[in-house]
Design a protein around this motif. Structure first.
Motif, PDB file in Angstrom:
ATOM      1  N   ARG A  22       0.826  -1.211   0.000  1.00 40.02           N
ATOM      2  CA  ARG A  22       0.000   0.000   0.000  1.00 40.02           C
ATOM      3  C   ARG A  22       0.859   1.260   0.000  1.00 40.02           C
ATOM      4  O   ARG A  22       0.348   2.370   0.084  1.00 40.02           O
ATOM      5  N   PHE A  76      -8.654   8.330  -4.017  1.00 41.82           N
ATOM      6  CA  PHE A  76      -7.280   8.789  -3.821  1.00 41.82           C
ATOM      7  C   PHE A  76      -6.594   9.141  -5.138  1.00 41.82           C
ATOM      8  O   PHE A  76      -5.818  10.087  -5.202  1.00 41.82           O
ATOM      9  N   GLU A 111      -4.994  12.731  -5.855  1.00 43.14           N
ATOM     10  CA  GLU A 111      -3.588  12.884  -6.208  1.00 43.14           C
ATOM     11  C   GLU A 111      -3.418  13.707  -7.474  1.00 43.14           C
ATOM     12  O   GLU A 111      -2.509  14.529  -7.568  1.00 43.14           O
ATOM     13  N   VAL A 171      -8.462   8.305   4.582  1.00 39.62           N
ATOM     14  CA  VAL A 171      -7.639   7.109   4.761  1.00 39.62           C
ATOM     15  C   VAL A 171      -8.144   6.231   5.897  1.00 39.62           C
ATOM     16  O   VAL A 171      -8.446   6.702   6.985  1.00 39.62           O
ATOM     17  N   TRP A 206      -3.598   4.463   1.852  1.00 42.31           N
ATOM     18  CA  TRP A 206      -2.986   5.473   0.983  1.00 42.31           C
ATOM     19  C   TRP A 206      -2.035   6.335   1.787  1.00 42.31           C
ATOM     20  O   TRP A 206      -2.221   6.540   2.993  1.00 42.31           O
TER      21      TRP A 206
END
Length: 397
Positions: A4, A280, A284, A310, A315
């Motif tokens: 991860r 995520f 990003e 999270v 992440w």
């Protein structure tokens, strides 16, 4: 946690290895054979624990347990990870002297080691040895490795010859082979070959995957083919099974590099509308966009949204993103901002000496001190480098 992307500390790695060593020690002497020794050796090599790996390697040789190519390949991989390519050729010669035959992985690593030493002639000699060795399967991976070496060294004509050979022997049902070919042809600036292989890939598979489109889009970006990128993106967008924001990110980043900020912003908005939820990947992309455009408040807002989502280490931001935020705070002499950012970050990310150095530089830039900084770093198990010690002297006198 590693899968991860969790930023594990040195102590985390040490604890894992300690558990492996304890288990190995607990085994009966009967169970301490080539396979179990080899498994422990693999762990040392994977974790780049050079001294322990070499000690165990010598022990295994004493016990006549170094009889497989796999053990040598693990050690060769360790040398390459430690940036010691000069140690690889002598080790391969040691293998041969012990009547242990190199396999295609050994040869590929050997070629890569010579490439690191900038000895292309030696790379080519290894290739000739592979061709002459009837016990080694010279498949497309070997020729793609050779082509990659030629591309990296600027020998494009030779790379093209290797790629032609690679194309002749690939398994037409191996999607990854097409991806390598597309990427390597882009490396030689051979636009026609990139498009030809792309056409072959789509003919070979009834459905073109997101990963294939991502490979093609990235290669077109490398070729500076904006029209081709737009066409590829529109083709993917018209028929995808699942939305993959990484493709939008390739085009967004290309727009930003070309100074086409408006086009990038429009594409980002379009991408956000297509994402079923603010995941995520989407966050990003937004963080990268706002970092590139210098809109730090919006970048921080996206980072905070990601951190708040999270659960169970699913992440964390990469170090490059973290460094960009901390550099901003340092430039602005913003201690409060840097501290709040680090506090937020620690919910999902283990701070290391680089982040603390950036924080220390921010204090120095603002001409402020923090008496508890050394204690904080000790609590976070930060390894002290000479640079860190120098910075600490100024911040925590």
């Amino acid at each position: 946690m590693e899968m991860r992307g969790t930023n594990l500390s040195h102590s985390d790695h040490a604890k894992r290895i300690e558990a492996v060593e304890e288990y190995f020690t607990s085994l009966s002497e009967f169970s301490k054979n080539g396979k179990t020794y080899g498994a422990l050796f693999y762990c040392y090599c994977t974790e780049k624990m050079n001294e322990k790996a070499m000690t165990l390697f010598e022990k295994m040789k004493e016990l006549n347990l170094v009889s497989s190519t796999l053990v040598y390949n693990n050690l060769i991989s360790l040398y390459m990870k430690l940036d010691q390519p000069e140690k690889v050729p002598p080790l391969v010669e040691e293998m041969k002297a012990a009547n242990i035959l190199p396999d295609k992985y050994t040869y590929n690593l050997l070629m890569t080691s010579y490439a690191s030493l900038r000895d292309i002639e030696a790379v080519e000699k290894v290739m000739e040895e592979i061709k002459a060795n009837r016990f080694v399967c010279c498949d497309w991976t070997t020729f793609s490795n050779l082509a990659g070496i030629y591309v990296a060294s600027g020998h494009f004509n030779k790379a093209n010859l290797a790629l032609k050979k690679c194309e002749k022997i690939i398994n037409v049902r191996d999607r990854m082979a097409y991806h390598y070919l597309i990427t390597l042809h882009a490396g030689t600036s051979n636009s026609a070959a990139v498009k030809r292989v792309w056409k072959s890939l789509k003919s070979a598979f009834p459905k073109t995957t997101n990963s294939s489109y991502l490979t093609m889009l990235s290669s077109l970006a490398r070729l500076d083919d904006l029209d081709g990128m737009k066409k590829c993106y529109e083709e993917w967008e018209s028929g995808y099974l699942s939305y993959d924001i990484r493709l939008a990110n390739v085009l967004i980043n290309y727009y930003l590099r070309q100074g086409l900020n408006k086009e990038a912003e429009t594409l980002l908005e379009n991408a956000m509308n297509k994402v079923s939820e603010l995941n995520f990947g989407a966050l990003e992309v937004s963080i990268d966009f706002y970092l590139n455009t210098g809109e730090m408040k919006l970048a921080l807002k996206c980072m905070e949204s990601a951190v708040n989502k999270v659960k169970k280490n699913e992440w964390q931001p990469n170090q490059e993103k973290v460094g960009a935020f901390l550099k901003h705070f340092e430039d602005q002499k913003d201690i409060d901002g840097a501290e709040e950012f680090c506090k937020m970050l620690k919910k999902v990310y283990r701070l290391n000496w680089e982040e603390y150095n950036a924080l220390l530089r921010t204090y120095i830039a603002a001409e402020k001190t923090e008496p508890c900084m050394r204690q904080r770093m000790e609590e976070d198990e930060i390894e002290m480098s000479p640079e860190t010690e120098d910075l600490l002297e100024k911040v925590c006198p």
